[in-house]
Design a protein around this motif. Structure first.
Motif, PDB file in Angstrom:
ATOM      1  N   GLY A  85       3.425   9.187  -3.775  1.00  0.00           N
ATOM      2  CA  GLY A  85       1.977   9.025  -3.873  1.00  0.00           C
ATOM      3  C   GLY A  85       1.230   9.559  -2.670  1.00  0.00           C
ATOM      4  O   GLY A  85       0.011   9.414  -2.595  1.00  0.00           O
ATOM      5  N   ARG A 133      -3.491   5.449   1.077  1.00  0.00           N
ATOM      6  CA  ARG A 133      -3.319   6.632   1.932  1.00  0.00           C
ATOM      7  C   ARG A 133      -2.534   6.279   3.183  1.00  0.00           C
ATOM      8  O   ARG A 133      -1.586   6.958   3.553  1.00  0.00           O
ATOM      9  CB  ARG A 133      -4.684   7.208   2.309  1.00  0.00           C
ATOM     10  CG  ARG A 133      -4.615   8.418   3.245  1.00  0.00           C
ATOM     11  CD  ARG A 133      -6.010   8.912   3.594  1.00  0.00           C
ATOM     12  NE  ARG A 133      -6.778   7.922   4.346  1.00  0.00           N
ATOM     13  CZ  ARG A 133      -6.737   7.814   5.681  1.00  0.00           C
ATOM     14  NH1 ARG A 133      -5.975   8.616   6.390  1.00  0.00           N
ATOM     15  NH2 ARG A 133      -7.471   6.897   6.297  1.00  0.00           N
ATOM     16  N   ASN A 138       1.121   2.884 -13.923  1.00  0.00           N
ATOM     17  CA  ASN A 138       2.195   2.011 -13.464  1.00  0.00           C
ATOM     18  C   ASN A 138       2.685   1.101 -14.582  1.00  0.00           C
ATOM     19  O   ASN A 138       3.582   0.311 -14.387  1.00  0.00           O
ATOM     20  CB  ASN A 138       1.746   1.170 -12.271  1.00  0.00           C
ATOM     21  CG  ASN A 138       0.732   0.116 -12.665  1.00  0.00           C
ATOM     22  OD1 ASN A 138      -0.036   0.313 -13.602  1.00  0.00           O
ATOM     23  ND2 ASN A 138       0.712  -0.993 -11.946  1.00  0.00           N
ATOM     24  N   GLN A 179      -3.550  -1.146  -8.528  1.00  0.00           N
ATOM     25  CA  GLN A 179      -3.409   0.089  -7.754  1.00  0.00           C
ATOM     26  C   GLN A 179      -4.746   0.807  -7.595  1.00  0.00           C
ATOM     27  O   GLN A 179      -4.932   1.560  -6.646  1.00  0.00           O
ATOM     28  CB  GLN A 179      -2.384   1.017  -8.414  1.00  0.00           C
ATOM     29  CG  GLN A 179      -0.958   0.540  -8.232  1.00  0.00           C
ATOM     30  CD  GLN A 179       0.046   1.674  -8.285  1.00  0.00           C
ATOM     31  OE1 GLN A 179      -0.245   2.770  -8.774  1.00  0.00           O
ATOM     32  NE2 GLN A 179       1.233   1.426  -7.779  1.00  0.00           N
ATOM     33  N   ASP A 180      -5.680   0.550  -8.505  1.00  0.00           N
ATOM     34  CA  ASP A 180      -7.004   1.147  -8.363  1.00  0.00           C
ATOM     35  C   ASP A 180      -7.694   0.658  -7.095  1.00  0.00           C
ATOM     36  O   ASP A 180      -8.448   1.404  -6.459  1.00  0.00           O
ATOM     37  CB  ASP A 180      -7.870   0.803  -9.584  1.00  0.00           C
ATOM     38  CG  ASP A 180      -8.024  -0.713  -9.771  1.00  0.00           C
ATOM     39  OD1 ASP A 180      -6.996  -1.425  -9.734  1.00  0.00           O
ATOM     40  OD2 ASP A 180      -9.159  -1.183  -9.939  1.00  0.00           O
ATOM     41  N   GLY A 189       2.598   5.091  -8.165  1.00  0.00           N
ATOM     42  CA  GLY A 189       1.801   5.868  -7.232  1.00  0.00           C
ATOM     43  C   GLY A 189       1.961   7.359  -7.404  1.00  0.00           C
ATOM     44  O   GLY A 189       1.408   8.152  -6.655  1.00  0.00           O
ATOM     45  N   ARG A 220      -5.757   2.567  -4.172  1.00  0.00           N
ATOM     46  CA  ARG A 220      -5.569   4.013  -4.216  1.00  0.00           C
ATOM     47  C   ARG A 220      -6.445   4.734  -3.193  1.00  0.00           C
ATOM     48  O   ARG A 220      -7.658   4.598  -3.180  1.00  0.00           O
ATOM     49  CB  ARG A 220      -5.845   4.547  -5.624  1.00  0.00           C
ATOM     50  CG  ARG A 220      -5.526   6.038  -5.787  1.00  0.00           C
ATOM     51  CD  ARG A 220      -5.411   6.432  -7.240  1.00  0.00           C
ATOM     52  NE  ARG A 220      -4.205   5.860  -7.841  1.00  0.00           N
ATOM     53  CZ  ARG A 220      -4.199   4.950  -8.796  1.00  0.00           C
ATOM     54  NH1 ARG A 220      -5.351   4.504  -9.273  1.00  0.00           N
ATOM     55  NH2 ARG A 220      -3.062   4.488  -9.284  1.00  0.00           N
ATOM     56  N   GLY A 221      -5.798   5.485  -2.310  1.00  0.00           N
ATOM     57  CA  GLY A 221      -6.493   6.315  -1.344  1.00  0.00           C
ATOM     58  C   GLY A 221      -7.088   5.576  -0.166  1.00  0.00           C
ATOM     59  O   GLY A 221      -7.743   6.188   0.679  1.00  0.00           O
ATOM     60  N   ALA A 226       0.237   3.597  -3.435  1.00  0.00           N
ATOM     61  CA  ALA A 226      -1.121   3.957  -3.849  1.00  0.00           C
ATOM     62  C   ALA A 226      -2.019   4.273  -2.664  1.00  0.00           C
ATOM     63  O   ALA A 226      -2.842   5.175  -2.725  1.00  0.00           O
ATOM     64  CB  ALA A 226      -1.743   2.824  -4.676  1.00  0.00           C
TER      65      ALA A 226
END
Length: 362
Positions: A215, A186, A95, A159-160, A90, A163-164, A184
């Motif tokens: 991250g 938010r 990774n 993680q995609d 992250g 992520r966020g 990863a």
């Protein structure tokens, strides 16, 4: 035999007469970290604290292919307190090449070798507390369920997807999957019931705060009872929700996930009801990721070994996929467990991942 009336909350004690849970491990009864209570189906609830140790060493070719890799290990990882050159998951780096272990509850540079119990689950070795016996017969060990480790591996692999995002874990237990997701995501809402379990999650999150901080992720520990329709907002209740958090949950959540919560039919029904209710209240389309282990249990009703809990889980998946209310449609997909294994556990064939995609009906 008489079966008691259903409990009004997930953590109130009832006893079912027809199921013998095969995965309950009674350790040494004089250790303080043992069972603290029984959950709603009479299953002992254990507390487990851990710190994840990581290194940037590449895993073996066989480990990159997934499967049963109980021999995956890491070198001694750099301490989070000493400015190390490695980068945790992250952190913006790939990774690929990360191996993670659950180690002792310690803030020094000591790394504990990950150990497996007789079933292949990860046992976490921990120092005894100052108030416990200074010379215990053996190192106290706590359990992290295999299904949570499989889910954590998938989160690291995808993680995609995380992520966020804002994500919610149901029945977090030790909080392991929420901590990994925060490398990863938010915001991760780590939920369960019982002040003892939630306090344990909070402690584990604090022990592993360096992973989420790298991250920019935040983990919030909250109470979420599957047997209640509404979230607790009473400020006097520990781990209750604020109106701002509820708004954030419904407006931004796109990922729901859960591991090892399908061991009892009544609770499985409650989990799926909660998933459906949340999906209908969320502003955005969402994806649910469920980890389950197909367990063989001896039932008194059949006087035979069966997979009743797993069979009921599969029937709930089918019912959800066939649900037609004109608002959402649920697409259920199995996830092939061929993604890389980064955590130390036995990835047995009975471990499964399922993905549920909730989309508005057009």
């Amino acid at each position: 035999m008489v079966q008691l009336a259903p409990a009004v909350a997930m953590d109130e004690v009832t006893f079912r007469s027809d199921t013998v849970l095969s995965d309950v491990h009674l350790y040494t009864p004089n250790h303080r970290h043992l069972m603290v209570r029984l959950n709603s189906v009479g299953q002992p609830v254990f507390l487990s604290q851990f710190k994840l140790l990581w290194s940037q060493d590449s895993w073996t070719d066989s480990g990159a292919k997934g499967g049963d890799h109980g021999d995956v290990h890491t070198k001694e990882p750099p301490s989070a307190e000493t400015g190390s050159t490695g980068s945790p998951p992250g952190s913006g780096h790939s990774n690929e090449g990360f191996s993670l272990q659950a180690g002792a509850d310690t803030t020094g540079r000591e790394a504990a070798e990950a150990q497996l119990d007789e079933d292949g689950d990860l046992d976490v070795v921990r120092r005894p507390r100052a108030a416990s016996d200074p010379n215990p017969a053996g190192p106290p060990r706590d359990k992290v369920w295999r299904g949570a480790l499989l889910l954590a591996d998938y989160i690291l692999f995808r993680q995609d997807l995380f992520r966020g995002c804002t994500a919610l874990e149901l029945g977090a237990g030790t909080g392991l999957a929420s901590i990994i997701a925060a490398t990863a995501a938010r915001t991760v809402y780590c939920t369960d019931v019982g002040a003892d379990l939630l306090a344990m999650c909070q402690r584990n999150i604090a022990l592993n705060s360096h992973l989420a901080a790298a991250g920019g992720g935040v983990v919030k520990v909250k109470e979420l009872d599957w047997l209640k329709d509404d979230l607790c907002t009473d400020p006097e209740v520990p781990f209750s929700w604020s109106q701002e958090e509820i708004s954030d949950l419904y407006n931004h959540t796109t990922i729901l996930f859960a591991a090892e919560v399908f061991y009892d039919d009544d609770l499985t029904d409650a989990v799926f009801k909660t998933l459906s209710r949340l999906a209908h209240r969320l502003k955005n389309a969402c994806t649910a990721i469920l980890s389950v282990e197909k367990r063989l249990n001896f039932t008194l009703r059949h006087l035979d070994v069966t997979c009743e809990a797993y069979d009921h889980f599969r029937s709930c998946l089918r019912a959800l996929e066939q649900l037609a209310d004109g608002k959402l449609r649920f697409v259920v997909e199995p996830v092939e467990a061929s993604f890389p294994q980064l955590l130390v556990y036995e990835r047995i064939q009975q471990l499964e991942l399922w993905k549920i995609i909730a989309e508005p009906v057009t």
